[in-house]
Design an enzyme around this catalytic site. Structure first.
Site, PDB file in Angstrom:
ATOM      1  N   ARG A   1     -12.309  15.833  21.639  1.00 53.26           N
ATOM      2  CA  ARG A   1     -12.815  14.541  21.167  1.00 53.26           C
ATOM      3  C   ARG A   1     -11.728  13.540  21.166  1.00 53.26           C
ATOM      4  O   ARG A   1     -10.475  13.759  21.126  1.00 53.26           O
ATOM      5  CB  ARG A   1     -13.046  15.112  19.698  1.00 53.26           C
ATOM      6  CG  ARG A   1     -14.282  15.779  19.576  1.00 53.26           C
ATOM      7  CD  ARG A   1     -14.672  16.400  18.374  1.00 53.26           C
ATOM      8  NE  ARG A   1     -15.882  17.182  17.779  1.00 53.26           N
ATOM      9  CZ  ARG A   1     -15.744  18.409  17.903  1.00 53.26           C
ATOM     10  NH1 ARG A   1     -14.576  18.973  18.188  1.00 53.26           N
ATOM     11  NH2 ARG A   1     -16.733  19.107  17.881  1.00 53.26           N
TER      12      ARG A   1
ATOM     13  N   HIS B   1     -15.606  15.753  25.520  1.00 48.41           N
ATOM     14  CA  HIS B   1     -15.436  16.261  26.680  1.00 48.41           C
ATOM     15  C   HIS B   1     -15.936  15.590  27.899  1.00 48.41           C
ATOM     16  O   HIS B   1     -16.315  15.889  28.725  1.00 48.41           O
ATOM     17  CB  HIS B   1     -16.463  17.653  26.745  1.00 48.41           C
ATOM     18  CG  HIS B   1     -16.084  18.627  25.881  1.00 48.41           C
ATOM     19  ND1 HIS B   1     -14.731  19.020  25.535  1.00 48.41           N
ATOM     20  CD2 HIS B   1     -16.758  19.671  25.052  1.00 48.41           C
ATOM     21  CE1 HIS B   1     -14.781  20.131  24.752  1.00 48.41           C
ATOM     22  NE2 HIS B   1     -16.051  20.679  24.366  1.00 48.41           N
TER      23      HIS B   1
ATOM     24  N   HIS C   1     -14.219  26.126  29.837  1.00 52.64           N
ATOM     25  CA  HIS C   1     -15.214  26.167  28.441  1.00 52.64           C
ATOM     26  C   HIS C   1     -16.071  27.260  28.675  1.00 52.64           C
ATOM     27  O   HIS C   1     -17.359  27.348  28.552  1.00 52.64           O
ATOM     28  CB  HIS C   1     -15.966  24.754  28.177  1.00 52.64           C
ATOM     29  CG  HIS C   1     -15.990  24.779  26.953  1.00 52.64           C
ATOM     30  ND1 HIS C   1     -16.556  25.508  26.183  1.00 52.64           N
ATOM     31  CD2 HIS C   1     -16.124  23.456  26.162  1.00 52.64           C
ATOM     32  CE1 HIS C   1     -16.776  25.151  24.831  1.00 52.64           C
ATOM     33  NE2 HIS C   1     -16.320  23.793  24.950  1.00 52.64           N
TER      34      HIS C   1
ATOM     35  N   ASP D   1     -13.342  25.854  14.735  1.00 50.80           N
ATOM     36  CA  ASP D   1     -13.487  24.710  15.667  1.00 50.80           C
ATOM     37  C   ASP D   1     -12.518  23.997  15.642  1.00 50.80           C
ATOM     38  O   ASP D   1     -12.230  22.711  15.417  1.00 50.80           O
ATOM     39  CB  ASP D   1     -14.670  23.984  15.678  1.00 50.80           C
ATOM     40  CG  ASP D   1     -14.886  23.120  17.012  1.00 50.80           C
ATOM     41  OD1 ASP D   1     -14.134  23.402  18.126  1.00 50.80           O
ATOM     42  OD2 ASP D   1     -16.074  22.387  16.865  1.00 50.80           O
TER      43      ASP D   1
ATOM     44  N   GLU E   1      -9.924  27.479  24.564  1.00 52.00           N
ATOM     45  CA  GLU E   1      -9.692  26.392  25.458  1.00 52.00           C
ATOM     46  C   GLU E   1      -8.153  26.065  25.518  1.00 52.00           C
ATOM     47  O   GLU E   1      -7.940  25.461  24.577  1.00 52.00           O
ATOM     48  CB  GLU E   1     -10.739  25.400  25.134  1.00 52.00           C
ATOM     49  CG  GLU E   1     -11.980  25.830  25.093  1.00 52.00           C
ATOM     50  CD  GLU E   1     -12.895  24.837  24.261  1.00 52.00           C
ATOM     51  OE1 GLU E   1     -12.844  23.684  24.456  1.00 52.00           O
ATOM     52  OE2 GLU E   1     -13.578  25.384  23.313  1.00 52.00           O
TER      53      GLU E   1
END
Length: 356
Positions: free
Chosen positions: A84, A109, A180, A252, A320
């Site tokens: 982000r 992304h 991803h 996350d 990731e």
């Protein structure tokens, strides 16, 4: 070929560019299926402790499937900027660049049409190696500079998927690339991943605000549900009453990797995952400063697996390797600026195995 995947379902043309399906296979029988649409891993077959092969990444049986809601970034290469960017804006040398706000007020992304949504040139080097390349034109999705990108995937006979990223630019820009895949080591579509055991080599993480943008702090994991320095199940603390878990609906978050290179390539051990029932394991190594751990919180069962099952909430995890989210707007974070004459390089290795 995979019983659930017909190569003809990936032969098409998108905006004049041809798409196809490509397969890597090593001596152990591990098979990885790619499409050059978004550099996506469509399927990845690895053995369990009894030698049974199972597809362990979420994906679609057809190219068209990746255009449906909820398939998002399945298996794709992410760019120009993974993760982000706050308010969809950043500045370089006094010039402000405006990007799409495709995740609330954030840019996520790469924007509305990131690297996951374009066709790449593909070159099959041999049965165990493929390279994708493309030049992202100046101004694409608001980013400056003609960015020439090459990504090479090598499937070794030691069961490593090695990913090598390179990029150059003709104008000062930012870049942050990652992979991803959504993993479920029980097999894609086989329930949730809360029983998977995970270890993350990080003493700190970057806490986020209500928009999932890092606050700029580096917080200790000690004494919190964010602590994965010692292996534990993903589900052990995921429902704890903890602000960061509440904000993201689970994990996350970007973890700040401890810098301790573990091999001759100066790669750092980042994470290890074990699925107790199948015995499958996955380790992650990288030269990046961070790794985003995502526990599939936003999955809702609306997307069907390649086997016809639902992709349920927390039906996969992502690891990731990356620079930190919103780095262009956080001077204290490692820089993601790329200048003309420089080369961006990044390495990610996923090593597959079974419990011994």
């Amino acid at each position: 070929m995979s019983k659930n995947i017909n190569p003809s379902s990936f032969k098409s043309e998108i905006e004049g560019d041809s798409t196809d399906l490509f397969v890597l296979e090593n001596k152990a029988g591990i098979k990885i299926y790619f499409t050059n649409y978004g550099q996506r891993i469509v399927a990845l077959h690895t053995p369990d402790k009894n030698g049974n092969m199972e597809d362990i990444v979420l994906g679609c049986n057809t190219l068209e499937g990746y255009g449906k809601p909820g398939t998002g970034y399945f298996g794709a290469t992410i760019g120009r900027y993974a993760n982000r960017i706050a308010a969809g804006k950043f500045s370089l040398d006094g010039v402000t660049y405006t990007l799409a706000q495709n995740n609330g007020t954030n840019n996520l992304h790469g924007g509305n049409k990131g690297f996951d949504s374009v066709v790449w040139d593909a070159d099959m080097v041999n049965d165990q190696e493929i390279q994708f390349s493309r030049t992202s034109p100046d101004g694409e999705e608001g980013f400056p500079g003609n960015l020439t990108v090459k990504v090479r995937y090598a499937l070794t006979d030691s069961n490593e998927l090695q990913i090598f990223y390179e990029a150059t630019t003709d104008k000062k820009t930012i870049v942050n690339l990652t992979h991803h895949s959504f993993f479920n080591l029980k097999g894609e579509g086989n329930g949730n991943i809360e029983s998977h055991l995970i270890e993350i080599n990080a003493d700190h993480y970057t806490p986020v605000d209500e928009n999932l943008i890092p606050t700029g702090a580096l917080s200790s994991v000690v004494g919190t549900p964010m602590d994965f320095r010692v292996q534990k199940s993903i589900g052990q603390d995921i429902n704890e009453n903890f602000n960061q878990l509440d904000l993201a609906g689970g994990y996350d978050h970007n973890y700040v990797l401890n810098s301790n290179p573990t091999n001759t390539d100066s790669l750092t051990f980042a994470a290890r995952v074990i699925e107790p029932e199948s015995g499958r394991t996955m380790e992650v190594y990288t030269n990046e400063p961070g790794i985003q751990f995502y526990s599939g919180n936003f999955m809702d069962g609306s997307v069907q697996s390649k086997n016809g099952n639902a992709y349920v909430k927390r039906g996969a995890f992502c690891l990731e390797t990356q620079h930190f989210p919103n780095s262009p707007n956080q001077d204290s974070f490692p820089s993601t600026v790329l200048n003309p004459g420089e080369k961006y390089t990044s390495v990610c290795v996923y090593k597959f195995g079974i419990v011994e």
